[in-house]
Motif scaffolding. Structure first.
Motif, PDB file in Angstrom:
ATOM      1  N   THR A  47       0.880  -1.162   0.000  1.00  0.00           N
ATOM      2  CA  THR A  47       0.000   0.000   0.000  1.00  0.00           C
ATOM      3  C   THR A  47       0.919   1.213   0.000  1.00  0.00           C
ATOM      4  OG1 THR A  47      -1.645  -1.231   1.278  1.00  0.00           O
ATOM      5  CG2 THR A  47      -1.834   1.169   1.280  1.00  0.00           C
ATOM      6  N   ASN A  50       1.288   8.467  -2.246  1.00  0.00           N
ATOM      7  CA  ASN A  50       2.134   9.304  -3.107  1.00  0.00           C
ATOM      8  C   ASN A  50       3.431   8.588  -3.485  1.00  0.00           C
ATOM      9  OD1 ASN A  50       0.216  11.391  -2.924  1.00  0.00           O
ATOM     10  ND2 ASN A  50       1.152  12.111  -1.042  1.00  0.00           N
ATOM     11  N   GLY A  51       3.331   7.272  -3.720  1.00  0.00           N
ATOM     12  CA  GLY A  51       4.473   6.477  -4.150  1.00  0.00           C
ATOM     13  C   GLY A  51       5.340   5.930  -3.034  1.00  0.00           C
ATOM     14  N   GLU A  65      -2.506  10.554  -3.171  1.00  0.00           N
ATOM     15  CA  GLU A  65      -2.838   9.388  -3.983  1.00  0.00           C
ATOM     16  C   GLU A  65      -2.549   8.135  -3.161  1.00  0.00           C
ATOM     17  OE1 GLU A  65      -1.907   8.625  -8.399  1.00  0.00           O
ATOM     18  OE2 GLU A  65      -0.330   7.605  -7.258  1.00  0.00           O
ATOM     19  N   GLN A  67      -2.367   4.132  -3.282  1.00  0.00           N
ATOM     20  CA  GLN A  67      -2.260   3.008  -4.217  1.00  0.00           C
ATOM     21  C   GLN A  67      -2.378   1.711  -3.441  1.00  0.00           C
ATOM     22  OE1 GLN A  67       1.106   3.046  -6.861  1.00  0.00           O
ATOM     23  NE2 GLN A  67       0.876   0.880  -7.336  1.00  0.00           N
ATOM     24  N   ASN A  70      -2.453  -2.449  -7.824  1.00  0.00           N
ATOM     25  CA  ASN A  70      -2.297  -1.601  -9.015  1.00  0.00           C
ATOM     26  C   ASN A  70      -3.326  -0.482  -9.102  1.00  0.00           C
ATOM     27  OD1 ASN A  70      -0.068  -2.944 -10.027  1.00  0.00           O
ATOM     28  ND2 ASN A  70      -1.293  -4.400 -11.174  1.00  0.00           N
ATOM     29  N   ARG A  71      -4.253  -0.423  -8.140  1.00  0.00           N
ATOM     30  CA  ARG A  71      -5.319   0.596  -8.158  1.00  0.00           C
ATOM     31  C   ARG A  71      -4.858   1.862  -7.468  1.00  0.00           C
ATOM     32  NH1 ARG A  71     -10.085  -1.428 -10.772  1.00  0.00           N
ATOM     33  NH2 ARG A  71      -9.558  -3.615 -11.024  1.00  0.00           N
ATOM     34  N   ARG A  72      -5.161   2.998  -8.087  1.00  0.00           N
ATOM     35  CA  ARG A  72      -4.804   4.297  -7.511  1.00  0.00           C
ATOM     36  C   ARG A  72      -6.079   5.070  -7.204  1.00  0.00           C
ATOM     37  NH1 ARG A  72       0.828   5.986  -9.863  1.00  0.00           N
ATOM     38  NH2 ARG A  72       1.611   3.904 -10.236  1.00  0.00           N
ATOM     39  N   ARG A  74      -7.616   8.766  -5.187  1.00  0.00           N
ATOM     40  CA  ARG A  74      -7.262  10.094  -4.679  1.00  0.00           C
ATOM     41  C   ARG A  74      -8.285  10.475  -3.608  1.00  0.00           C
ATOM     42  NH1 ARG A  74      -3.379  13.009  -6.121  1.00  0.00           N
ATOM     43  NH2 ARG A  74      -3.275  12.091  -8.181  1.00  0.00           N
TER      44      ARG A  74
END
Length: 79
Positions: A47, A50-51, A65, A67, A70-72, A74
């Motif tokens: 999980t 923001n990366g 964001e 994640q 693979n789902r993102r 906001r």
């Protein structure tokens, strides 16, 4: 006395839709202060906010964001 909001699990009920999301992947916990906390529940694909990987609990702010696999997503908070 104010009640503490309940935690919401980020789960994937149909495993065939996205194999990168575990059935019990992460937990989203709203606080009384209006902050949302995210916890990865030991998922294989992680999980991220923001990366950055979530380790333990991490704060999620409006515009961040999230994640999950693979789902993102906001975060948007409406007044």
């Amino acid at each position: 006395m104010a009640r503490r909001p309940a935690a919401t699990g980020i789960q994937h009920s149909r495993a065939g839709d996205d194999p990168t999301i575990a059935r019990r992947h992460a937990r989203l916990h709203p606080t009384l202060e209006g902050i949302y906390l995210v916890e990865d529940l030991g998922s294989r694909n992680g999980t991220f906010i923001n990366g950055a990987p979530v380790q333990g609990w991490a704060a999620l702010k409006p515009g961040d964001e999230l994640q999950v696999g693979n789902r993102r997503l906001r975060l948007t908070i409406r007044p």
